[in-house]
Scaffold this motif. Structure first.
Motif, PDB file in Angstrom:
ATOM      1  N   GLY A   1      41.643  29.823  41.728  1.00 53.01           N
ATOM      2  CA  GLY A   1      42.010  30.300  43.057  1.00 53.01           C
ATOM      3  C   GLY A   1      41.895  31.792  43.237  1.00 53.01           C
ATOM      4  O   GLY A   1      40.835  32.379  43.094  1.00 53.01           O
ATOM      5  N   ASP A   2      43.030  32.435  43.529  1.00 53.64           N
ATOM      6  CA  ASP A   2      43.069  33.856  43.841  1.00 53.64           C
ATOM      7  C   ASP A   2      42.654  34.745  42.672  1.00 53.64           C
ATOM      8  O   ASP A   2      42.291  35.893  42.881  1.00 53.64           O
TER       9      ASP A   2
ATOM     10  N   LEU B   1      40.064  34.741  41.065  1.00 55.99           N
ATOM     11  CA  LEU B   1      38.635  35.059  41.142  1.00 55.99           C
ATOM     12  C   LEU B   1      38.323  36.132  42.169  1.00 55.99           C
ATOM     13  O   LEU B   1      37.254  36.715  42.146  1.00 55.99           O
ATOM     14  N   ARG B   2      39.236  36.387  43.067  1.00 51.16           N
ATOM     15  CA  ARG B   2      38.981  37.368  44.119  1.00 51.16           C
ATOM     16  C   ARG B   2      39.010  38.776  43.552  1.00 51.16           C
ATOM     17  O   ARG B   2      39.812  39.099  42.683  1.00 51.16           O
ATOM     18  N   SER B   3      38.158  39.630  44.085  1.00 50.07           N
ATOM     19  CA  SER B   3      38.113  41.023  43.652  1.00 50.07           C
ATOM     20  C   SER B   3      39.368  41.745  44.137  1.00 50.07           C
ATOM     21  O   SER B   3      39.882  41.452  45.208  1.00 50.07           O
TER      22      SER B   3
ATOM     23  N   ARG C   1      37.011  26.688  39.635  1.00 47.66           N
ATOM     24  CA  ARG C   1      37.209  27.623  40.755  1.00 47.66           C
ATOM     25  C   ARG C   1      38.469  27.266  41.542  1.00 47.66           C
ATOM     26  O   ARG C   1      39.238  28.137  41.932  1.00 47.66           O
TER      27      ARG C   1
ATOM     28  N   PRO D   1      41.540  44.622  45.902  1.00 47.12           N
ATOM     29  CA  PRO D   1      41.211  45.352  47.130  1.00 47.12           C
ATOM     30  C   PRO D   1      40.628  46.736  46.806  1.00 47.12           C
ATOM     31  O   PRO D   1      41.000  47.364  45.814  1.00 47.12           O
TER      32      PRO D   1
END
Length: 76
Positions: free
Chosen positions: A45-46, A48-50, A41, A52
């Motif tokens: 980093g970024d 993994l973010r959904s 994780r 927008p």
């Protein structure tokens, strides 16, 4: 920390890395799996973010005042 979306996989680690992960797990009282998940994780980093939500991106993009009579604003 198992969830319905958790998958079991197999990893190959060299002896030095395996020893280091095992030692850290023993030192911290965490499982080896938890340490590997945390490291992955952190590394991703970024990624993994959904992405927008496009609707949320529209909020505030139009600078107009609210109207009292919506029908008049639309149909007139």
């Amino acid at each position: 920390m198992y969830t319905l979306s958790m998958r079991r996989i197999q990893l190959y680690l060299d002896e030095e890395l395996d020893h280091a992960v095992s030692a850290e797990a023993a030192r911290t009282g965490r499982t080896r799996s938890e340490l590997v998940r945390t490291a992955v994780r952190s590394w991703l980093g970024d990624a993994l973010r959904s992405p927008p939500d496009p609707i949320e991106e529209l909020i505030g993009s139009v600078d107009i005042d609210p109207v009292d009579d919506l029908d008049a604003a639309i149909y007139e």
